[in-house]
Motif scaffolding. Structure first.
Motif, PDB file in Angstrom:
ATOM      1  N   LEU A   9       0.878  -1.180   0.000  1.00 26.50           N
ATOM      2  CA  LEU A   9       0.000   0.000   0.000  1.00 26.50           C
ATOM      3  C   LEU A   9       0.906   1.218   0.000  1.00 26.50           C
ATOM      4  N   THR A  10       0.405   2.345  -0.466  1.00 19.92           N
ATOM      5  CA  THR A  10       1.229   3.561  -0.529  1.00 19.92           C
ATOM      6  C   THR A  10       1.884   3.916   0.807  1.00 19.92           C
ATOM      7  N   THR A  57       3.013  -3.031  -5.464  1.00 19.84           N
ATOM      8  CA  THR A  57       1.562  -2.805  -5.516  1.00 19.84           C
ATOM      9  C   THR A  57       1.250  -1.316  -5.482  1.00 19.84           C
ATOM     10  N   ALA A  58       1.818  -0.630  -4.511  1.00 21.76           N
ATOM     11  CA  ALA A  58       1.461   0.774  -4.279  1.00 21.76           C
ATOM     12  C   ALA A  58       1.574   1.571  -5.577  1.00 21.76           C
ATOM     13  N   THR A 101       0.590   5.294  -5.929  1.00 20.93           N
ATOM     14  CA  THR A 101       0.606   6.761  -5.936  1.00 20.93           C
ATOM     15  C   THR A 101       1.812   7.208  -6.761  1.00 20.93           C
ATOM     16  N   TYR A 105      -7.141   8.275   0.177  1.00 20.89           N
ATOM     17  CA  TYR A 105      -5.693   8.383   0.431  1.00 20.89           C
ATOM     18  C   TYR A 105      -4.980   8.493  -0.909  1.00 20.89           C
ATOM     19  N   PRO A 107      -3.376   7.081  -3.585  1.00 21.33           N
ATOM     20  CA  PRO A 107      -3.712   6.605  -4.928  1.00 21.33           C
ATOM     21  C   PRO A 107      -5.122   7.031  -5.353  1.00 21.33           C
ATOM     22  N   PHE A 166     -12.243   3.848  -7.731  1.00 21.88           N
ATOM     23  CA  PHE A 166     -10.932   3.288  -7.374  1.00 21.88           C
ATOM     24  C   PHE A 166     -10.983   2.819  -5.927  1.00 21.88           C
ATOM     25  N   PRO A 171      -8.403  -0.025  -3.461  1.00 20.52           N
ATOM     26  CA  PRO A 171      -7.236  -0.902  -3.591  1.00 20.52           C
ATOM     27  C   PRO A 171      -7.628  -2.367  -3.647  1.00 20.52           C
ATOM     28  N   ALA A 172      -6.695  -3.192  -4.133  1.00 24.50           N
ATOM     29  CA  ALA A 172      -6.905  -4.644  -4.230  1.00 24.50           C
ATOM     30  C   ALA A 172      -7.478  -5.181  -2.926  1.00 24.50           C
ATOM     31  N   ASP A 184      -8.508  -2.545 -10.225  1.00 25.48           N
ATOM     32  CA  ASP A 184      -8.426  -3.042  -8.841  1.00 25.48           C
ATOM     33  C   ASP A 184      -9.778  -3.553  -8.330  1.00 25.48           C
ATOM     34  N   PHE A 205      -3.015  -8.635 -10.638  1.00 30.98           N
ATOM     35  CA  PHE A 205      -1.970  -7.676 -11.015  1.00 30.98           C
ATOM     36  C   PHE A 205      -0.884  -7.557  -9.950  1.00 30.98           C
TER      37      PHE A 205
HETATM   38  C1  PHB Z   1      -1.837   1.848  -2.980  1.00 29.06           C
HETATM   39  O1  PHB Z   1      -1.955   1.889  -1.732  1.00 29.06           O
HETATM   40  O2  PHB Z   1      -1.130   2.668  -3.589  1.00 29.06           O
HETATM   41  C2  PHB Z   1      -2.567   0.798  -3.728  1.00 29.06           C
HETATM   42  C3  PHB Z   1      -2.850  -0.410  -3.128  1.00 29.06           C
HETATM   43  C4  PHB Z   1      -3.563  -1.386  -3.825  1.00 29.06           C
HETATM   44  C5  PHB Z   1      -3.963  -1.124  -5.128  1.00 29.06           C
HETATM   45  C6  PHB Z   1      -3.658   0.077  -5.740  1.00 29.06           C
HETATM   46  C7  PHB Z   1      -2.957   1.053  -5.041  1.00 29.06           C
HETATM   47  O3  PHB Z   1      -4.656  -2.058  -5.788  1.00 29.06           O
END
Ligand code: PHB
Length: 394
Positions: free
Chosen positions: A106-107, A128-129, A131, A174, A176, A226, A228-229, A256, A306
């Motif tokens: 995560l970011t 994964t992250a 941003t 947050y 992303p 959007f 996150p996964a 995602d 992904f």
């Molecule tokens: C992120 O926290 O940057 C993040 C995490 C999971 C995702 C996309 C972005 O699928």
């Protein structure tokens, strides 16, 4: 006062130990240690599991010796908590003398590790992250996942061509999410589209219901999402429960929300959802067919998403960089070797931008369809070789 002094002393001490750790000639040894810091417990467990499985698959397919060096993977669970990611990264550098850290589920987790990468001169591979600014947090960071502006910016124009003229955006509140919101809106409105409202939903324990109601009240052609996964199923369930699909409001977003890991369990309600992203398990290439088959075999039929492909490619990048340095695991030599690296991934052709250390890749527009009785994100359009537009001209 006393507490503050103690805190300062503690951080000074950590800095000294870190500096001492730097003196360890990790690259002179026969084993190259690689630390993985990722969520393997907590709400983002699926991210860590997919990442780890992708990494392990690459090692299983390619052997664990590169340029005469034996690779040792050390896996740490950060539970999705940034302070824990930072502490674990510090321990990996100081106690285990790792030459590379990968993870960034995560970011906030990727950013927490960035100062350690900089101080220790150890490459950090973010898997994964998404941003955009993450790669700017340390000159030792590179990325095999995506920068969200790269995924989202071309999507607005595509939506307009597809007749979607008014949208409401809903994003996790947050980094992303802000990138997704901004990079959908600006190019989309420039091209004649209209964003009726931009809504942000808390990342932790999200309840989408009130936001979906507000979105529906604005009467858009589509909701752009959007999350996150790992969060897509909750969103999808609430989208259907509110009957938005029956009000003729389309669902579009980044991939995602319909990630391959959970898509089949969503059921037919996901049919027709159009998303932009860099990887689909349905990508039509010999390499991807092999990747998916081997991944499913090694993971009880679980489908790679992904995140899995980013872990797989993160490992590919490590192997290729070590080959280029002749097995020298010096951090500065490794990150330099990674710049400009280009290869074929299961997602298609990818490379590391030598100027930004971020990934350059195809952005695919995909629609959920049924193929041989299973739901897949079927690629219906390709925008080739996209760089992160947020870094253009910087
Ligand atoms: C992120 O926290 O940057 C993040 C995490 C999971 C995702 C996309 C972005 O699928």
């Amino acid at each position: 006062m006393f507490k503050q002094k103690r805190l300062r002393a503690a951080s000074l001490c950590a800095a000294t130990i870190l500096a001492a750790g730097l003196a360890m000639p990790a690259y002179a040894e026969d084993t190259v240690k690689i630390g993985l810091v990722t969520p393997l417990t907590g709400p983002f467990t699926s991210t860590g599991e997919e990442m780890l499985a992708g990494i392990k698959l690459y090692m299983a397919q390619h052997g664990d010796t590169v340029a005469g060096k034996k690779l040792q993977l050390i896996v740490k669970d950060d539970g999705g908590v940034p302070d824990v990611s930072k502490r674990l990264a510090q321990e990996l550098v100081i106690n285990d003398h790792v030459s590379i850290i990968q993870g960034g589920g995560l970011t906030p987790l990727a950013l927490a590790v960035a100062p350690i990468a900089t101080q220790a001169k150890v490459p950090e591979i973010v898997e994964t992250a998404a941003t955009s600014s993450i790669t700017e947090a340390s000159p030792y960071i590179t990325r095999t996942s995506e920068a969200l502006p790269q995924t989202v910016a071309p999507f607005g124009e595509w939506l307009l061509k597809d007749g979607v003229k008014k949208v409401v955006t809903i994003v996790s509140d947050y980094g992303p999410g802000y990138d997704a919101e901004k990079w959908l809106k600006e190019p989309y409105e420039k091209a004649g589209g209209q964003v009726l409202a931009s809504l942000r939903v808390p990342l932790a324990n999200p309840d989408f219901a009130p936001f979906l109601q507000r979105a529906a009240d604005a009467k858009p052609d589509a909701i752009f999402i959007f999350v996150p996964a790992g969060v897509g199923s909750i969103f999808m369930k609430q989208f259907i429960e509110r009957g938005l699909d029956k009000q003729g409001i389309k669902l579009v977003g980044t991939g995602d929300v319909v990630d391959d890991d959970i898509l089949n369990s969503m059921g037919d309600v996901a049919l027709g959802v159009v998303t932009a992203q860099h990887y689909s398990a349905a990508h039509d290439s010999a390499l991807n067919r092999q990747f998916v088959a081997d991944f499913e075999k090694a993971n009880n039929g679980r489908r790679p998403n992904f995140v899995a492909v980013a872990g797989y490619d993160g490992m590919a990048l490590i192997y290729k960089a070590l080959e280029k340095t002749g097995g020298d695991a010096n951090g500065t030599k490794l990150i330099d070797a990674m710049k400009g690296m280009a290869w074929e991934s299961p997602r298609g052709p990818i490379s590391i931008d030598p100027a930004t250390r971020d990934i350059i890749q195809n952005d695919y527009i995909r629609r959920v369809e049924k193929v041989n009785g299973q739901l897949y994100n079927v690629e219906i359009d390709t925008i080739p070789n996209v760089k992160d537009p947020a870094k253009a001209g910087k």
